[in-house]
Motif scaffolding. Structure first.
Motif, mmCIF file in Angstrom:
data_model
loop_
_atom_site.group_PDB
_atom_site.id
_atom_site.type_symbol
_atom_site.label_atom_id
_atom_site.label_comp_id
_atom_site.label_asym_id
_atom_site.label_seq_id
_atom_site.Cartn_x
_atom_site.Cartn_y
_atom_site.Cartn_z
ATOM 1 N N GLY A 176 2.745 4.307 -1.748
ATOM 2 C CA GLY A 176 2.178 3.286 -2.266
ATOM 3 C C GLY A 176 0.993 2.347 -1.451
ATOM 4 N N ARG A 177 0.933 2.694 -0.172
ATOM 5 C CA ARG A 177 0.018 2.016 0.729
ATOM 6 C C ARG A 177 -1.062 2.766 1.038
ATOM 7 N N ASP A 178 -2.259 2.285 1.178
ATOM 8 C CA ASP A 178 -3.487 3.164 1.400
ATOM 9 C C ASP A 178 -3.416 3.329 3.093
ATOM 10 N N VAL A 179 -3.871 4.775 3.231
ATOM 11 C CA VAL A 179 -3.955 5.299 4.823
ATOM 12 C C VAL A 179 -5.289 5.558 4.943
ATOM 13 N N GLY A 180 -6.034 5.219 6.031
ATOM 14 C CA GLY A 180 -7.469 5.530 6.099
ATOM 15 C C GLY A 180 -7.588 6.692 6.811
ATOM 16 N N TYR A 181 -8.885 7.158 6.787
ATOM 17 C CA TYR A 181 -9.410 8.671 7.411
ATOM 18 C C TYR A 181 -8.973 8.782 8.632
ATOM 19 N N ARG A 182 -9.197 7.571 9.381
ATOM 20 C CA ARG A 182 -9.106 7.733 10.874
ATOM 21 C C ARG A 182 -7.548 7.778 11.360
ATOM 22 N N PRO A 231 -11.498 5.479 -2.602
ATOM 23 C CA PRO A 231 -12.564 6.051 -2.456
ATOM 24 C C PRO A 231 -13.304 5.019 -1.078
ATOM 25 N N GLY A 232 -13.860 5.837 -0.170
ATOM 26 C CA GLY A 232 -14.540 5.458 1.124
ATOM 27 C C GLY A 232 -13.428 4.682 2.114
ATOM 28 N N PHE A 233 -12.394 4.732 1.821
ATOM 29 C CA PHE A 233 -11.230 4.625 2.933
ATOM 30 C C PHE A 233 -10.231 5.493 3.126
ATOM 31 N N GLY A 234 -9.751 6.147 2.119
ATOM 32 C CA GLY A 234 -8.704 7.234 2.575
ATOM 33 C C GLY A 234 -7.818 7.744 1.446
ATOM 34 N N TYR A 235 -6.603 7.717 1.659
ATOM 35 C CA TYR A 235 -5.633 8.363 0.561
ATOM 36 C C TYR A 235 -4.484 7.587 0.682
ATOM 37 N N ARG A 236 -3.633 7.580 -0.855
ATOM 38 C CA ARG A 236 -2.351 6.961 -0.757
ATOM 39 C C ARG A 236 -1.500 7.943 -1.266
ATOM 40 N N TRP A 237 0.028 7.922 -0.962
ATOM 41 C CA TRP A 237 1.074 8.656 -1.950
ATOM 42 C C TRP A 237 1.645 7.515 -2.957
#
Length: 240
Positions: A176-182, A231-237
């Motif tokens: 439920g939390r966003d995780v960035g590309y880096r 979009p533009g930040f990363g992904y989340r489960w």
């Protein structure tokens, strides 16, 4: 300064004598004892005589007995030391095979020794996992076995590479939390490692990896949609 007698002993199997010498010197500099072999049969003979190592760095392509055959022989004879393939074969098909055979990691030989050392330390630290298979928080349907770097989805094994497993594990730990590309890239390659074109080239690597991960889950479950894009930040489960 001489190494302590209780310093971890790392076995190295490679048919390239210069590579064995270089790796051995680097291990000594990092505080590890090492023992090297030119092929799998010599290692197995050494183990049969009662010797033990904390971990094994294993080449893939070797005459007489290649890396996969060596690993199969080790496991068949009850030797459970963590094995890291160290090879120039960097295609996912080889990594997947190595992990299926029981290796804990698969490292490209072209990486710097700092990267190899980091992977070795992770493997040694994971020798005593705190519980084997575990379900990750609210990631319903997903079970991760940290000890073997294997994942299952609704009871079916997902054929992830070691790097892909790390991505799934990171996302599942942050349901439920966003995780960035880096952060995702650092989890796979190590903090500060650069790849791709330009300062943000790692983003393309992460996008390609997540695309492969999604497809592997969808091969088992066409309705799989647990990995969402920010979009533009990363992904989340996602939850649920």
């Amino acid at each position: 300064m001489p190494l302590a007698a209780d310093s971890p002993l790392v076995a190295v199997v490679d048919d390239d004598g210069l590579f064995r010498e270089t790796i051995s010197a680097n291990l000594t500099e990092a505080g590890y004892r090492s023992v090297t072999f030119g092929g799998g049969p010599a290692l197995i003979d050494w183990l049969v005589k009662g010797n033990r190592a904390a971990a094994l760095l294993l080449d893939w392509q070797m005459p007489d007995m290649d890396g996969p055959a060596t690993l199969e022989r080790l496991r068949a004879t009850g030797h459970e030391l963590p094995v890291l393939f160290l090879t120039g074969l960097n295609q996912p098909i080889f990594e997947e095979k190595g992990l299926r055979l029981g290796a804990v990691d698969f490292v490209d030989k072209s990486k710097s020794f700092a990267i190899i050392l980091q992977r070795l330390r992770i493997a040694l630290a994971g020798k005593q996992p705190a519980g084997g298979a575990m379900q990750q928080g609210g990631a319903s349907g997903l079970v991760l076995d940290v000890a073997s770097a294997r994942a299952s989805w609704n009871g079916q094994q997902v054929e992830l590479t070691h790097g892909e497993f790390k991505v799934v594990q990171l996302l599942a730990q942050r349901v439920g939390r966003d995780v960035g590309y880096r952060e995702i890239y650092d989890a796979v390659r190590g903090v500060g490692f650069e790849a791709g074109q330009g300062p943000d080239g790692y983003r393309a690597n992460v996008r390609a990896m997540v695309k492969r991960i999604r497809q592997k889950f969808r091969d088992l479950d066409p309705d799989f949609d647990a990995i969402e894009t920010y979009p533009g930040f990363g992904y989340r489960w996602r939850h649920g």
